[in-house]
Scaffold this motif. Structure first.
Motif, PDB file in Angstrom:
ATOM      1  N   MET A   1      69.163  -0.894 -18.184  1.00 46.53           N
ATOM      2  CA  MET A   1      68.621   0.396 -17.947  1.00 46.53           C
ATOM      3  C   MET A   1      69.988   1.485 -17.840  1.00 46.53           C
ATOM      4  O   MET A   1      71.014   1.302 -17.405  1.00 46.53           O
TER       5      MET A   1
ATOM      6  N   PHE B   1      54.738   0.832 -11.967  1.00 42.80           N
ATOM      7  CA  PHE B   1      55.115  -0.180 -11.471  1.00 42.80           C
ATOM      8  C   PHE B   1      54.754  -1.515 -12.219  1.00 42.80           C
ATOM      9  O   PHE B   1      55.226  -2.328 -12.792  1.00 42.80           O
TER      10      PHE B   1
ATOM     11  N   LEU C   1      66.460  -7.069 -17.318  1.00 43.88           N
ATOM     12  CA  LEU C   1      66.297  -5.676 -18.154  1.00 43.88           C
ATOM     13  C   LEU C   1      67.578  -5.033 -18.121  1.00 43.88           C
ATOM     14  O   LEU C   1      68.372  -4.986 -17.111  1.00 43.88           O
TER      15      LEU C   1
ATOM     16  N   PRO D   1      59.172   4.084 -14.990  1.00 45.44           N
ATOM     17  CA  PRO D   1      57.998   3.429 -15.435  1.00 45.44           C
ATOM     18  C   PRO D   1      57.221   3.140 -14.221  1.00 45.44           C
ATOM     19  O   PRO D   1      57.295   3.234 -13.004  1.00 45.44           O
TER      20      PRO D   1
ATOM     21  N   ASN E   1      70.756  -4.790  -9.234  1.00 44.29           N
ATOM     22  CA  ASN E   1      71.175  -3.857 -10.305  1.00 44.29           C
ATOM     23  C   ASN E   1      72.814  -3.914 -10.346  1.00 44.29           C
ATOM     24  O   ASN E   1      73.165  -2.972  -9.699  1.00 44.29           O
TER      25      ASN E   1
ATOM     26  N   THR F   1      65.856   6.123 -17.563  1.00 41.88           N
ATOM     27  CA  THR F   1      64.886   6.487 -16.607  1.00 41.88           C
ATOM     28  C   THR F   1      65.367   8.153 -16.322  1.00 41.88           C
ATOM     29  O   THR F   1      66.584   8.276 -16.543  1.00 41.88           O
TER      30      THR F   1
ATOM     31  N   LEU G   1      57.908  -4.490 -19.957  1.00 43.13           N
ATOM     32  CA  LEU G   1      59.136  -4.235 -20.172  1.00 43.13           C
ATOM     33  C   LEU G   1      60.106  -5.376 -20.500  1.00 43.13           C
ATOM     34  O   LEU G   1      60.830  -5.503 -21.292  1.00 43.13           O
ATOM     35  N   VAL G   2      59.862  -6.145 -19.090  1.00 42.19           N
ATOM     36  CA  VAL G   2      60.832  -7.573 -19.114  1.00 42.19           C
ATOM     37  C   VAL G   2      60.374  -8.440 -19.915  1.00 42.19           C
ATOM     38  O   VAL G   2      61.392  -9.063 -20.672  1.00 42.19           O
TER      39      VAL G   2
ATOM     40  N   GLU H   1      53.948  -1.366 -15.276  1.00 40.81           N
ATOM     41  CA  GLU H   1      54.825  -1.313 -16.635  1.00 40.81           C
ATOM     42  C   GLU H   1      55.817  -2.270 -16.763  1.00 40.81           C
ATOM     43  O   GLU H   1      56.255  -2.783 -17.733  1.00 40.81           O
ATOM     44  N   TYR H   2      56.565  -2.750 -15.720  1.00 35.11           N
ATOM     45  CA  TYR H   2      57.657  -3.375 -15.514  1.00 35.11           C
ATOM     46  C   TYR H   2      57.751  -4.685 -16.112  1.00 35.11           C
ATOM     47  O   TYR H   2      58.380  -5.338 -16.983  1.00 35.11           O
ATOM     48  N   ASP H   3      56.205  -5.603 -15.837  1.00 36.48           N
ATOM     49  CA  ASP H   3      56.371  -6.898 -16.497  1.00 36.48           C
ATOM     50  C   ASP H   3      56.476  -6.720 -18.084  1.00 36.48           C
ATOM     51  O   ASP H   3      57.101  -7.959 -18.623  1.00 36.48           O
TER      52      ASP H   3
END
Ligand SMILES: [Zn+2]
Ligand SMILES: [Zn+2]
Length: 151
Positions: free
Chosen positions: A29, A136, A27, A134, A95, A113, A142-143, A138-140
């Motif tokens: 960001m 927690f 991802l 987001p 990151n 964010t 988004l990825v 929601e991350y899957d």
């Protein structure tokens, strides 16, 4: 969305700390939070979430900076470039600040964010904006969407 050609090398401003990535970002960001404004000395920070096993330091020894809290922010101890972050409890990725790479031109933020804290003029091309983070779960999604955008 463009992707980096791998492996991709990078380093801090002075070159005393160098790194290599050999995996695509999960991802990308931009974070507008006031903490990132301080640490980046700018309007927002940039992150490429690199799988931890595709990230290595190839030269030098980065040091911890920022708040020295549970999320570990790594800097070059000489030129003080903010290089990457190991977020608390999320040890499967790192990151990376993508401008550490010698060629960061592929990078565009997919998610932004903390727009609730952003400077009034600060805009990014991110497709997904969040006032904070987001949820927690929601991350899957988004990825997966980011991966599809790279295909
Ligand atoms: Zn340096
Ligand atoms: Zn932030």
């Amino acid at each position: 969305m463009p992707i980096p050609s791998l492996p991709a090398e990078g380093g801090c401003r002075c070159g005393r700390v160098r790194l290599r990535i050999s995996a695509k970002p999960l991802l990308t960001m931009a974070c507008h939070c006031t903490g990132c404004q301080k640490m980046s000395s700018s309007a927002y920070s940039l992150s490429a979430a690199i799988p931890a096993d595709g990230f290595e330091i190839t030269k030098g020894e980065p040091v911890i900076g920022g708040l020295h809290g549970a999320s570990k922010h790594y800097f070059c101890g000489y030129c003080m470039s903010w290089m990457f972050t190991r977020p608390e409890g999320l040890d499967w990725f790192v990151n990376l600040r993508p401008t550490m790479l010698y060629d960061p031109a592929w990078f565009t933020p997919f998610v932004e964010t903390w727009t609730s804290e952003k400077l009034p003029w600060a805009e990014t091309p991110a497709l997904h904006s969040y006032a904070a983070l987001p949820a927690f779960e929601e991350y899957d999604g988004l990825v997966a969407e980011y991966a599809k955008s790279q295909a």
